[in-house]
Write a protein that holds these residues in place. Sequence first.
Motif, short mmCIF file in Angstrom:
data_model
loop_
_atom_site.label_atom_id
_atom_site.label_comp_id
_atom_site.label_asym_id
_atom_site.label_seq_id
_atom_site.Cartn_x
_atom_site.Cartn_y
_atom_site.Cartn_z
N ARG A 729 41.80 30.23 34.08
CA ARG A 729 42.25 28.91 34.54
C ARG A 729 43.04 28.99 35.85
O ARG A 729 43.10 28.02 36.61
N THR A 730 43.67 30.12 36.09
CA THR A 730 44.52 30.24 37.28
C THR A 730 43.72 30.49 38.55
O THR A 730 44.27 30.46 39.65
N VAL A 731 42.43 30.78 38.41
CA VAL A 731 41.60 31.06 39.58
C VAL A 731 41.28 29.76 40.31
O VAL A 731 40.81 28.79 39.71
N ALA A 732 41.55 29.76 41.62
CA ALA A 732 41.27 28.57 42.42
C ALA A 732 39.80 28.52 42.80
O ALA A 732 39.17 29.56 43.07
N ALA A 733 39.24 27.32 42.81
CA ALA A 733 37.83 27.15 43.17
C ALA A 733 37.59 27.66 44.59
O ALA A 733 36.51 28.20 44.89
N GLY A 763 42.39 30.06 27.72
CA GLY A 763 42.81 30.44 29.07
C GLY A 763 41.69 30.51 30.07
O GLY A 763 41.88 31.00 31.19
N LYS A 764 40.49 30.05 29.70
CA LYS A 764 39.35 30.10 30.60
C LYS A 764 38.90 28.69 31.00
O LYS A 764 39.22 27.70 30.34
N LYS A 765 38.16 28.61 32.10
CA LYS A 765 37.53 27.37 32.51
C LYS A 765 36.15 27.68 33.08
O LYS A 765 35.86 28.82 33.47
N SER A 766 35.30 26.67 33.10
CA SER A 766 33.93 26.83 33.60
C SER A 766 33.81 26.13 34.94
O SER A 766 34.19 24.96 35.10
N LEU A 767 33.29 26.86 35.94
CA LEU A 767 33.04 26.30 37.27
C LEU A 767 31.54 26.29 37.52
O LEU A 767 30.88 27.33 37.38
N LEU A 793 27.51 37.85 42.25
CA LEU A 793 28.07 37.92 40.89
C LEU A 793 28.91 39.18 40.70
O LEU A 793 29.95 39.16 40.05
N ARG A 794 28.42 40.32 41.29
CA ARG A 794 29.21 41.55 41.18
C ARG A 794 30.56 41.41 41.88
O ARG A 794 31.59 41.85 41.36
N HIS A 798 34.13 41.62 40.08
CA HIS A 798 35.06 42.67 40.49
C HIS A 798 36.40 42.08 40.98
O HIS A 798 37.47 42.61 40.66
N GLN A 799 36.32 41.01 41.74
CA GLN A 799 37.54 40.48 42.36
C GLN A 799 38.26 39.43 41.51
O GLN A 799 39.49 39.34 41.55
N LEU A 800 37.49 38.66 40.73
CA LEU A 800 38.12 37.56 39.98
C LEU A 800 37.91 37.68 38.48
O LEU A 800 38.44 36.85 37.71
N GLY A 801 37.12 38.65 38.03
CA GLY A 801 36.83 38.75 36.61
C GLY A 801 35.90 37.68 36.11
O GLY A 801 35.87 37.35 34.92
N ALA A 802 35.11 37.09 37.02
CA ALA A 802 34.20 35.99 36.66
C ALA A 802 32.94 36.54 36.02
O ALA A 802 32.41 37.59 36.41
#
Length: 806
Positions: A729-733, A763-767, A793-794, A798-802
């Motif tokens: 959730r804390t990850v900005a679009a 604690g997750k959200k879908s973008l 996707l990689r 790697h950077q955001l855990g998406a």
Amino acid sequence: MKVPLSWLKDYVDITVSPEELAHRLTMAGTEVEKIESTANWDNVVVGHVRAVNPHPNADRLRLVTVFNGAEEVEVVCGAPNVAAGQTIAYASIGAVLRDPYSDDPDATRRLKKSKIRGVESQGMVCSEKELGLSDEHEGILELDTSAEPGTPLGEVLGDTVIEAELTPNRPDCLGILGIAREVAVLTGQELRLPETDFASEDPAASVLASVKIDDPDLCSRYTGTVIRGVKIGPSPAWLADRLRAIGERPINNIVDITNYVMFELGQPLHAFDHNRVKDHEVIVRRAKPGEKIVTLDGEERKLDGEMLLIADPEKGIGLAGVMGGANSEIDESTTDVFLESATFNGSNNRRTSSSLGLRSQATLRFEKGLRSGLAEVALRRATRMILELAGGTAASGIIDVHPGKDDEQESVPLSREKLGRVLGDSIPEDKVISTLESLGFGVKSNDAGWDAKIPYWRPDVTIPEDLIEELARIIGYDEFPVTPPAGRVPTWQPRPETTVRDKIADALVRAGMQEIISYSATNEEGENRVPLPSDTLDFVRILNPISSDHATLRRTLRENVLNSVERNLRTWRGPIALFEIGHVFGSAGEGLPQERIMITGAVAGPANDPSWSEQPRPSDFYDAKGVIESLLSELHSEGAFAAAEDPAFVAGRTAEVTVPTAGGVRIGMVGEVLPEVLARFDIETPVHMFEMELDALLSVEKSIGPQDIYSPTVRYQDSARDLALLVDRTVAAAEVIKIASNNRLVTGATVFDVFEGKGLPEGKKSLAVRVVYQSPNKTLTADEISKAESGILRSLEHQLGATLRT
């Protein structure tokens, strides 16, 4: 305008001779016609009346025994006010006096031995007119009892008077203080202002009287107060002497004070008998056609519908700015005074006085157009003097009806370029500021030049050329070189600040916003309704504000924009999108105040007008954000929005705006205004606001290169694929978009859906992200797109855990 030097010295030390002073004033634009001395009375001394006896052969004449300091002499006198015990002006045989019976005001006669009705008169007890002090000839001149008999009159009443011929645009110099300001600047002496503070007691003036302005186009400000328990009587000798020195006849202490302050400050005043004003209510209105009033000169005046009248609920009590009415005049029975100091329309005042053939010192000043700030200063000054010289108690506060408060020009800009171009020579910045400040202007420097706050006593300064004239006449026209025109016509010089400012304004208008312009002056209470960041500088306080509502310079545009939103919400149900580009000011405590240009805007109400295809929706954060994006697009840049905090905006709905392509420069903020802040402006509708700094946008504009403005058209088709990503959730679009856009085949990436809630891990959200792929060289195959997508996707994992949502 007659200016006695003894009066002038109250406000400024005179360090040069009268002749040198007259020369300096004339060279600075205040022409002195002549210098007169009132100390040249030969054979006229102070006398003391020992006895007054009837004349044996004339009922209207009396025999007056006068002690002249050496002996007692007998004088035949017809003055009705002569009495034993008086200190008077005694003229002996041989004295040259003004002839009171001649039509020539300069005619004189030499006093000779004579018999009047059989009795020899050994001189004369003098009136003001015979001494050349005024036109008063009904009674003798009474001197201060402290004057010693035998003292030459010149030592008691002697003075040097300079007479100035003023230009029509300088009503401030129709007051002695105005001339004193000129003298202080020209001689480098300190100016001493008259005291205006006074003690007061409840009840308030607004309780004891009321004022209503029915015609604000003819009266922009009306101030008044009530002084109760005054004692009407003669003015003290010093006050009467000063009025006589300028040709005015003393009447009584109250009337004399209003005249004194008018000649001191240049602001006419009028005193009414408070108890003769019906219901203690003053109404400022146009006269009814054919309405009549008897003025103080005893004449009945027939008025027309364009003449401004001071009235009570029953009758007119004065002609505004011309003359008071006989039905409310101050006399011996007066105990309570209503004091008026107002600002009347100059053109209307001139028309009224001309139509009635009634000229007065008041009309001479009003017709030149006074600034409203002078009214309150004069009212307070006169109130203080009344308390000192007539006693009584002043009501607390003052009545101040000011419908024209927002109509007066507050400042005049002056650019260095214009100053040099008009004068043909440059003036050092410190000299520009010191000269204008010595004249009473509040000067603020900016990148282009200066901004001069107009003093409340200078209605003649409205354009940059006026400021240039002020600088030239004070510095001295002879200080500027005489250079004939030469060379080519100057070429246009680019001004990036102005160019970018205009570009920004045009871009915001194209985005559907409307520009507003508000005053630079505000007050601490009003601005404090909007919380500002902790690093905001202190207020810049105005030394001579036109009112308490405009006592400081603004530190932000937020207050003015919210004021405009509130006014529009009360009268408009459609979309509201406003912006202002203006200067804000701040004081760091040392040196000149800092000045910046800010762009502040707000959206409120519906985002769109209703139509058959679309129902209106409330404007929101994204509408304000979209305006910034639209602006940056016109500057060929793109902004980055990151969560931030601002004391005026709602947490979680506030973003800081930067421009990565310009080195990450911070250009401003955008957010939803806190409900408690809106409540202070009586706003119930959500408001979303943005704020940007012009200098930051200027740096963005400078960073733009040709590659940012032009890109070739790609001939090959693009392809779009959607990704459903599961992130914290804390990850900005914006972070997701940034990573996706880093791939060389991606030409665009946008978030089109956000989902949080049931069915997702805690604690997750879908973008939902749409990614557009395109190559400038060929049509991409499905495998190439899939390969690029896998790389994205990689990087996201790697950077955001998406991860992809399944």
